[in-house]
Write an enzyme that holds these catalytic residues in place. Structure first.
Site, PDB file in Angstrom:
ATOM      1  N   SER A 206      -6.631   2.499  12.146  1.00  0.00           N
ATOM      2  CA  SER A 206      -7.400   3.889  11.897  1.00  0.00           C
ATOM      3  C   SER A 206      -8.028   4.205  13.468  1.00  0.00           C
ATOM      4  O   SER A 206      -8.320   3.364  14.246  1.00  0.00           O
ATOM      5  CB  SER A 206      -8.685   3.684  10.871  1.00  0.00           C
ATOM      6  OG  SER A 206      -9.289   4.806  10.980  1.00  0.00           O
TER       7      SER A 206
ATOM      8  N   ALA B 270     -14.960  -2.734  11.488  1.00  0.00           N
ATOM      9  CA  ALA B 270     -14.810  -3.910  12.278  1.00  0.00           C
ATOM     10  C   ALA B 270     -13.092  -4.467  11.880  1.00  0.00           C
ATOM     11  O   ALA B 270     -12.495  -5.128  12.670  1.00  0.00           O
ATOM     12  CB  ALA B 270     -15.460  -5.230  11.555  1.00  0.00           C
TER      13      ALA B 270
ATOM     14  N   TYR C 113     -15.272  -1.433   7.304  1.00  0.00           N
ATOM     15  CA  TYR C 113     -14.048  -0.690   7.757  1.00  0.00           C
ATOM     16  C   TYR C 113     -13.885  -0.603   9.120  1.00  0.00           C
ATOM     17  O   TYR C 113     -12.751  -0.916   9.793  1.00  0.00           O
ATOM     18  CB  TYR C 113     -14.058   0.789   7.091  1.00  0.00           C
ATOM     19  CG  TYR C 113     -12.917   1.551   7.151  1.00  0.00           C
ATOM     20  CD1 TYR C 113     -11.906   1.244   6.156  1.00  0.00           C
ATOM     21  CD2 TYR C 113     -12.790   2.625   8.151  1.00  0.00           C
ATOM     22  CE1 TYR C 113     -10.637   2.221   6.254  1.00  0.00           C
ATOM     23  CE2 TYR C 113     -11.519   3.240   8.157  1.00  0.00           C
ATOM     24  CZ  TYR C 113     -10.682   3.084   7.184  1.00  0.00           C
ATOM     25  OH  TYR C 113      -9.597   3.585   7.323  1.00  0.00           O
TER      26      TYR C 113
ATOM     27  N   GLY D 253       0.802  -1.283  -0.157  1.00  0.00           N
ATOM     28  CA  GLY D 253       0.037  -0.047   0.032  1.00  0.00           C
ATOM     29  C   GLY D 253       0.781   1.215   0.086  1.00  0.00           C
ATOM     30  O   GLY D 253       0.538   2.336   0.507  1.00  0.00           O
ATOM     31  N   GLY D 254       1.883   1.306  -0.687  1.00  0.00           N
ATOM     32  CA  GLY D 254       2.794   2.415  -0.638  1.00  0.00           C
ATOM     33  C   GLY D 254       2.827   2.867  -1.854  1.00  0.00           C
ATOM     34  O   GLY D 254       3.531   3.784  -2.167  1.00  0.00           O
ATOM     35  N   SER D 255       1.913   2.611  -2.714  1.00  0.00           N
ATOM     36  CA  SER D 255       1.788   3.258  -4.197  1.00  0.00           C
ATOM     37  C   SER D 255       1.125   4.814  -3.784  1.00  0.00           C
ATOM     38  O   SER D 255       1.218   5.376  -5.028  1.00  0.00           O
ATOM     39  CB  SER D 255       1.054   2.761  -4.976  1.00  0.00           C
ATOM     40  OG  SER D 255      -0.237   2.087  -4.087  1.00  0.00           O
TER      41      SER D 255
ATOM     42  N   VAL E 170      -3.851  -7.611  -2.921  1.00  0.00           N
ATOM     43  CA  VAL E 170      -3.745  -8.197  -1.402  1.00  0.00           C
ATOM     44  C   VAL E 170      -5.322  -8.862  -1.230  1.00  0.00           C
ATOM     45  O   VAL E 170      -5.332  -9.349   0.055  1.00  0.00           O
ATOM     46  CB  VAL E 170      -3.281  -7.294  -0.234  1.00  0.00           C
ATOM     47  CG1 VAL E 170      -1.766  -6.956  -0.454  1.00  0.00           C
ATOM     48  CG2 VAL E 170      -4.135  -6.258  -0.006  1.00  0.00           C
TER      49      VAL E 170
END
Ligand SMILES: NC(=O)c1ccc[n+]([C@@H]2O[C@H](COP(=O)([O-])OP(=O)(O)OC[C@H]3O[C@@H](n4cnc5c(N)ncnc54)[C@H](OP(=O)(O)O)[C@@H]3O)[C@@H](O)[C@H]2O)c1
Length: 245
Positions: free
Chosen positions: A138, A153, A151, A16-18, A66
């Site tokens: 989060s 849960a 999101y 998720g580094g894009s 993923v």
């Protein structure tokens, strides 16, 4: 005096580094000398643009979806040592899509199941390096988010997973910790930031009166990956400008 924030010689992977937070974290490690690889959903780095919060300069990019567990297992990294793994992947579905089971499953798969799949995929490399694992959850983990049950849960689950892997993998010399961002300006939050009324309402609830930036999140990631946090495990740092105080 040693500079604990010097990451020269370290290999970092940010899933998720894009774009957005993960990209900001990746660039912060690169700026401090690390070799940094990032993953995103698209086939090529050229498919990302700065307008979407992507700066892939100096990073090595590979595609990894993923939501496909088989793809995580089969993923062959371009490096043979891993010191720091950051799991920043995340998805949300608006307009009540998470109240449909297909949407609920999809979001839980990306935000929670894939954290465990990536953590176990890279466990032995992190153990060999006595490395650090950082999960991005989060502040939604700490209160209800009415329109987004999946999101919520999944992010609550991520905080528990961070705690539990923190305990379980301490004996392997891996420090597992997390970051819980508040409201950060990325492509994920355009639904709020592009709407002046919503943005004004959101800012009014943040004591620092500004949105978070990927660089704000990177500060916490650098700390959690460095020897400055050598005695911290299983914790999720809230980085939210005071939002949930
Ligand atoms: N922005 C906020 O206010 C906020 C607040 C709290 C927590 N977070 C969390 O912070 C993390 C980063 O989000 P962001 O705000 O930076 O949003 P973003 O810019 O949309 O970044 C999300 C990242 O996750 C990747 N991703 C999404 N689905 C994926 C999949 N199926 N397989 C692989 N990668 C996938 C995206 O890849 P692509 O670039 O290819 O789409 C992107 O790299 C997420 O976990 C999010 O839940 C964000």
């Amino acid at each position: 005096m040693a500079n604990e924030l010097d990451f020269r010689g370290k290999q970092v992977l940010v899933v998720g580094g894009s774009s957005g937070i993960g990209n900001g974290i990746a660039q912060a490690f690169r700026a401090r000398g690390a070799q940094v690889a990032v993953c995103g959903t698209r086939a090529h780095a050229a498919e990302y643009s700065p307008e979407e919060g992507s700066d892939l300069a100096g990073l090595s990019y590979a595609q990894l979806d993923v939501s496909n567990a088989g793809a995580i297992e089969a993923f062959t990294p371009s490096f043979d040592r891993l010191d720091i793994l950051v799991l920043a992947q995340g998805a949300v579905i608006y307009r009540r899509g998470e109240f449909e089971m297909a949407g609920f499953r999809k979001v839980v798969e990306v935000n929670l199941m894939s954290l465990m799949a990536c953590a176990t995929r890279f466990h032995s490399m992190l153990r060999d390096a006595r490395g650090a694992l950082i999960m991005v959850s989060s502040t939604a983990a700490y209160h209800s988010t009415m329109g987004n049950p999946a999101y919520n849960a999944s992010k609550t689950g991520a905080v528990g997973l961070t705690r539990t892997l923190g305990e379980a993998w301490a004996e392997d010399g891996i420090r597992v910790n997390g970051i819980a961002p508040g409201l950060v300006d990325t492509k994920m939050t355009k639904v709020t930031t592009d709407n002046p009324k919503r943005l004004e309402g959101a800012l009014a609830r943040i004591p620092l009166r500004r949105l978070g930036t990927p660089a704000d999140m990177a500060g916490a990631a650098l700390f959690l990956a460095s020897p400055l946090s050598s005695y911290i495990i299983g914790q999720t740092l809230v980085v939210d400008g005071g939002l949930i105080l």
